[in-house]
Design a protein around this motif. Structure first.
Motif, PDB file in Angstrom:
ATOM      1  N   UNK A 187      31.626  32.667  -6.252  1.00 51.87           N
ATOM      2  CA  UNK A 187      30.821  33.687  -6.975  1.00 51.87           C
ATOM      3  C   UNK A 187      29.928  32.584  -7.935  1.00 51.87           C
ATOM      4  N   UNK A 188      30.123  31.607  -8.519  1.00 51.89           N
ATOM      5  CA  UNK A 188      29.699  30.331  -8.466  1.00 51.89           C
ATOM      6  C   UNK A 188      28.616  30.117  -7.922  1.00 51.89           C
ATOM      7  N   UNK A 189      28.732  30.014  -6.649  1.00 50.98           N
ATOM      8  CA  UNK A 189      27.224  29.242  -5.821  1.00 50.98           C
ATOM      9  C   UNK A 189      26.601  30.486  -5.795  1.00 50.98           C
ATOM     10  N   UNK A 190      27.337  31.698  -5.534  1.00 49.32           N
ATOM     11  CA  UNK A 190      26.148  32.693  -5.370  1.00 49.32           C
ATOM     12  C   UNK A 190      25.347  32.889  -6.246  1.00 49.32           C
ATOM     13  N   UNK A 191      25.995  32.996  -7.898  1.00 46.82           N
ATOM     14  CA  UNK A 191      25.115  33.618  -9.242  1.00 46.82           C
ATOM     15  C   UNK A 191      24.237  32.043  -9.137  1.00 46.82           C
ATOM     16  N   UNK A 231      16.183  20.114 -14.135  1.00 45.21           N
ATOM     17  CA  UNK A 231      17.451  20.678 -13.664  1.00 45.21           C
ATOM     18  C   UNK A 231      18.201  20.930 -14.104  1.00 45.21           C
ATOM     19  N   UNK A 232      19.255  20.181 -15.044  1.00 43.46           N
ATOM     20  CA  UNK A 232      20.368  20.372 -15.999  1.00 43.46           C
ATOM     21  C   UNK A 232      19.766  21.371 -16.819  1.00 43.46           C
ATOM     22  N   UNK A 233      18.226  20.731 -18.087  1.00 42.18           N
ATOM     23  CA  UNK A 233      18.209  21.937 -18.890  1.00 42.18           C
ATOM     24  C   UNK A 233      17.717  22.802 -18.718  1.00 42.18           C
ATOM     25  N   UNK A 234      17.386  23.508 -17.348  1.00 42.51           N
ATOM     26  CA  UNK A 234      16.325  24.597 -16.193  1.00 42.51           C
ATOM     27  C   UNK A 234      17.944  25.484 -16.391  1.00 42.51           C
ATOM     28  N   UNK A 235      19.127  24.940 -15.763  1.00 42.60           N
ATOM     29  CA  UNK A 235      20.780  25.220 -14.989  1.00 42.60           C
ATOM     30  C   UNK A 235      21.054  25.551 -16.364  1.00 42.60           C
ATOM     31  N   UNK A 236      21.343  24.881 -17.619  1.00 42.72           N
ATOM     32  CA  UNK A 236      21.844  25.589 -18.765  1.00 42.72           C
ATOM     33  C   UNK A 236      21.192  26.702 -19.136  1.00 42.72           C
ATOM     34  N   UNK A 237      20.238  27.458 -19.004  1.00 41.97           N
ATOM     35  CA  UNK A 237      19.117  28.060 -19.776  1.00 41.97           C
ATOM     36  C   UNK A 237      20.243  28.955 -18.692  1.00 41.97           C
ATOM     37  N   UNK A 238      20.520  29.497 -17.816  1.00 39.58           N
ATOM     38  CA  UNK A 238      21.028  30.551 -16.914  1.00 39.58           C
ATOM     39  C   UNK A 238      23.040  31.337 -17.366  1.00 39.58           C
ATOM     40  N   UNK A 239      23.204  29.272 -17.273  1.00 38.19           N
ATOM     41  CA  UNK A 239      24.922  29.392 -17.568  1.00 38.19           C
ATOM     42  C   UNK A 239      25.020  28.604 -18.067  1.00 38.19           C
ATOM     43  N   UNK A 299      22.578  30.272  -7.306  1.00 44.49           N
ATOM     44  CA  UNK A 299      21.743  30.511  -5.784  1.00 44.49           C
ATOM     45  C   UNK A 299      20.758  31.697  -6.173  1.00 44.49           C
ATOM     46  N   UNK A 300      21.054  32.803  -7.317  1.00 45.07           N
ATOM     47  CA  UNK A 300      19.980  33.844  -7.478  1.00 45.07           C
ATOM     48  C   UNK A 300      19.072  33.187  -8.205  1.00 45.07           C
ATOM     49  N   UNK A 301      19.799  32.275  -9.926  1.00 45.70           N
ATOM     50  CA  UNK A 301      19.310  31.881 -10.264  1.00 45.70           C
ATOM     51  C   UNK A 301      17.376  30.813  -9.397  1.00 45.70           C
ATOM     52  N   UNK A 302      18.551  29.967  -8.498  1.00 42.10           N
ATOM     53  CA  UNK A 302      17.136  29.339  -7.561  1.00 42.10           C
ATOM     54  C   UNK A 302      16.438  30.230  -6.942  1.00 42.10           C
ATOM     55  N   UNK A 303      16.671  30.683  -6.694  1.00 43.46           N
ATOM     56  CA  UNK A 303      15.434  32.347  -6.123  1.00 43.46           C
ATOM     57  C   UNK A 303      14.533  32.909  -7.070  1.00 43.46           C
ATOM     58  N   UNK A 304      14.738  32.741  -8.603  1.00 43.27           N
ATOM     59  CA  UNK A 304      14.156  33.542  -9.482  1.00 43.27           C
ATOM     60  C   UNK A 304      13.431  31.790  -9.546  1.00 43.27           C
ATOM     61  N   UNK A 305      13.198  30.686  -9.515  1.00 39.47           N
ATOM     62  CA  UNK A 305      12.434  29.838  -9.676  1.00 39.47           C
ATOM     63  C   UNK A 305      11.856  29.443  -9.025  1.00 39.47           C
ATOM     64  N   UNK A 306      12.412  29.855  -7.192  1.00 39.33           N
ATOM     65  CA  UNK A 306      11.592  30.279  -6.459  1.00 39.33           C
ATOM     66  C   UNK A 306      10.327  30.349  -6.104  1.00 39.33           C
ATOM     67  N   UNK A 349      25.908  22.835 -12.311  1.00 44.53           N
ATOM     68  CA  UNK A 349      26.261  21.663 -10.624  1.00 44.53           C
ATOM     69  C   UNK A 349      24.959  22.072  -9.771  1.00 44.53           C
ATOM     70  N   UNK A 350      25.802  23.488  -9.402  1.00 48.68           N
ATOM     71  CA  UNK A 350      25.182  23.836  -8.389  1.00 48.68           C
ATOM     72  C   UNK A 350      23.517  23.902  -7.939  1.00 48.68           C
ATOM     73  N   UNK A 351      23.320  24.775  -9.602  1.00 52.61           N
ATOM     74  CA  UNK A 351      21.558  24.748  -9.590  1.00 52.61           C
ATOM     75  C   UNK A 351      21.038  23.862  -9.137  1.00 52.61           C
ATOM     76  N   UNK A 352      21.383  22.344  -9.903  1.00 52.09           N
ATOM     77  CA  UNK A 352      20.887  21.783 -10.559  1.00 52.09           C
ATOM     78  C   UNK A 352      20.677  21.138  -8.939  1.00 52.09           C
ATOM     79  N   UNK A 353      21.641  20.699  -7.749  1.00 53.90           N
ATOM     80  CA  UNK A 353      21.370  20.541  -7.122  1.00 53.90           C
ATOM     81  C   UNK A 353      20.724  21.396  -5.892  1.00 53.90           C
ATOM     82  N   UNK A 354      20.311  22.411  -6.243  1.00 56.31           N
ATOM     83  CA  UNK A 354      19.509  23.575  -5.460  1.00 56.31           C
ATOM     84  C   UNK A 354      18.261  23.182  -5.847  1.00 56.31           C
TER      85      UNK A 354
END
Length: 452
Positions: free
Chosen positions: A273-277, A342-350, A279-286, A357-362
């Motif tokens: 579920x964390x990976x799906x969440x 990457x890191x501050x953006x990822x922390x905004x969403x979760x 990826x959803x964040x990454x899609x919104x950023x895209x 970690x996965x958002x940053x990797x994305x």
């Protein structure tokens, strides 16, 4: 002091200056509309989780009608811009009138079917009885006003075909503003206005469509961009075929994007579920990171179609190459900004470490391919502008089924989530190279056919 033009000569004015002047208003309009769309979702989310789930279930259905509308607007823009480039003004006006009537008729048919089969349709998508109540409250009104959705979209395509992107952006902003202002009033009530919940959200959306439709029809008639006389049946059918020959494949290609996202989401689900969440964040950023490319994909086609109609293929090739080089440099700059943040953006969403970690990797991997993806998007729209919808659809199919899904799947199986993201980047590289060579070959071949 000279007044800035709202309409440009797409066959005579400087290529770079014209494309910049046309794209900036579209960019402003799209950013504003995207912001208002988020506001709309925010207010609905305040009603509760079930209501938010209900609006989420409506997306696939509403997107199908929106995809058809986008496809018809692409066909409209290509047909009218070519006629204008060739100097056939009366044909362009007739094309505009038929495009509005055709798109209204097709969307009305689908809307009636959607209204009649709403319950089984959304049940098939997985909605339960409680959620269906709220879906009906929203979609029954949405279906009834769907024709008013397509009129501004196709009408704006007529304006863009004539070289005016400033007016469409203003209409987009005005419509979005009406929706955003009416949403909290109609959803939660104000003074004598009762709280209408989901129905209020639908009525606010409908009101924004009414405004957009009235404005666009007034402007098109006032500027004499559409004819107002009766068109005989033979000419009507001829124009319909011209628009549908481009519009239907364009709509199909447009619907492949959510299909690709659905497949990739299913792949991500195997990692949890964390990976799906994430990826959803990454899609919104895209969607935000690529907004300049999307704006260009709406302004480049009328430029290409007009010059194609005028037989000035050199300007077609110059504009395409100019935009291609620009998106590569622009999106690489966007990648550098995203990589740093990457890191501050990822922390905004979760706050969950694995999601972060996965958002940053994305962010560190996938946006490397955004410029390449931009080449494919621009090539797709340029093929439609050259009246080659089959090539545009074929390119979309190749990207999805030959490169994107297989390479993401292979990368995921070999190297996990990291490999899946790398596979996406490699797929974008392969598709971009193919798209670039394919379009330049198509232009060269068109030149040889014209001069033969």
């Amino acid at each position: 002091m000279t007044r800035k033009k709202s309409t440009y000569s797409l066959t005579k004015d400087d290529i770079q200056a014209t494309l910049v002047a046309m794209t900036l208003p579209m960019l402003v309009g799209m950013i504003t509309l995207m912001t208002f769309s988020l506001v709309d979702t925010f207010f609905i989310s305040m009603l509760g989780t079930v209501q938010l789930a209900a609006i989420s279930f409506t997306f696939p259905v509403s997107f199908a009608l929106i995809s058809l509308s986008i496809g018809l607007s692409i066909g409209t823009s290509a047909v009218i811009a070519k006629a204008l480039g060739a100097g056939r003004l009366d044909d362009a006006r007739n094309d505009g009138q038929v495009a509005l009537a055709l798109s209204s008729a097709l969307v009305a048919i689908l809307a009636v079917l959607g209204f009649c089969f709403s319950a089984p349709l959304f049940s098939l998508l997985g909605a339960d009885a409680d959620t269906l109540v709220y879906i009906h409250q929203y979609m029954d009104i949405w279906f009834c006003g769907a024709v008013l959705l397509v009129l501004p979209m196709v009408g704006n395509a007529v304006l863009r075909a004539a070289g005016d992107t400033k007016t469409p952006s203003i209409i987009m902003v005005c419509s979005g503003l009406v929706n955003a202002v009416l949403d909290p009033i109609l959803i939660f009530g104000l003074g004598p206005i009762p709280a209408m919940g989901m129905q209020g959200a639908a009525i606010a959306t409908l009101a924004s469509w009414v405004l957009g439709a009235v404005l666009i029809l007034h402007l098109l008639i006032k500027r004499q961009l559409i004819s107002t006389h009766w068109i005989n049946a033979v000419e009507l059918l001829t124009i319909c075929r011209k628009i549908l020959r481009i519009g239907l494949p364009a709509a199909g290609a447009n619907m492949l994007t959510p299909l690709a996202m659905a497949i990739l989401t299913a792949m991500m689900a195997s990692y949890g579920a964390q990976a799906v969440a994430a990826f959803g964040v990454g899609a919104r950023l895209e969607s935000i990171a690529c907004i300049v490319v999307l704006a260009l994909s709406m302004t480049l086609p009328p430029f290409i179609s007009q010059n194609y109609g005028a037989g000035i293929m050199q300007r077609v090739q110059q504009a395409y190459r100019l935009c291609g080089r620009f998106v590569l440099f622009w999106q690489f700059g966007i990648y550098l900004v995203l990589a740093v943040l990457a890191y501050p953006l990822a922390r905004v969403f979760s706050d969950e470490p694995e999601v972060v970690r996965i958002v940053c990797l994305f962010i560190w991997l996938v946006p490397l391919g955004y410029g390449l993806q931009g080449i494919t998007i621009l090539t797709n729209s340029s093929f439609n502008a050259l009246h080659k919808p089959g090539s545009a659809l074929a390119l979309s199919l190749v990207r999805l089924f030959i490169f994107y899904v297989p390479m993401a799947w292979l990368g995921g199986n070999l190297f996990g989530i990291t490999g899946l993201f790398i596979g996406c980047v490699i797929a974008n590289l392969c598709t971009a190279v193919l798209a670039w060579r394919w379009f330049n070959y198509a232009v060269t071949r068109t030149v040889s056919e014209v001069t033969a």
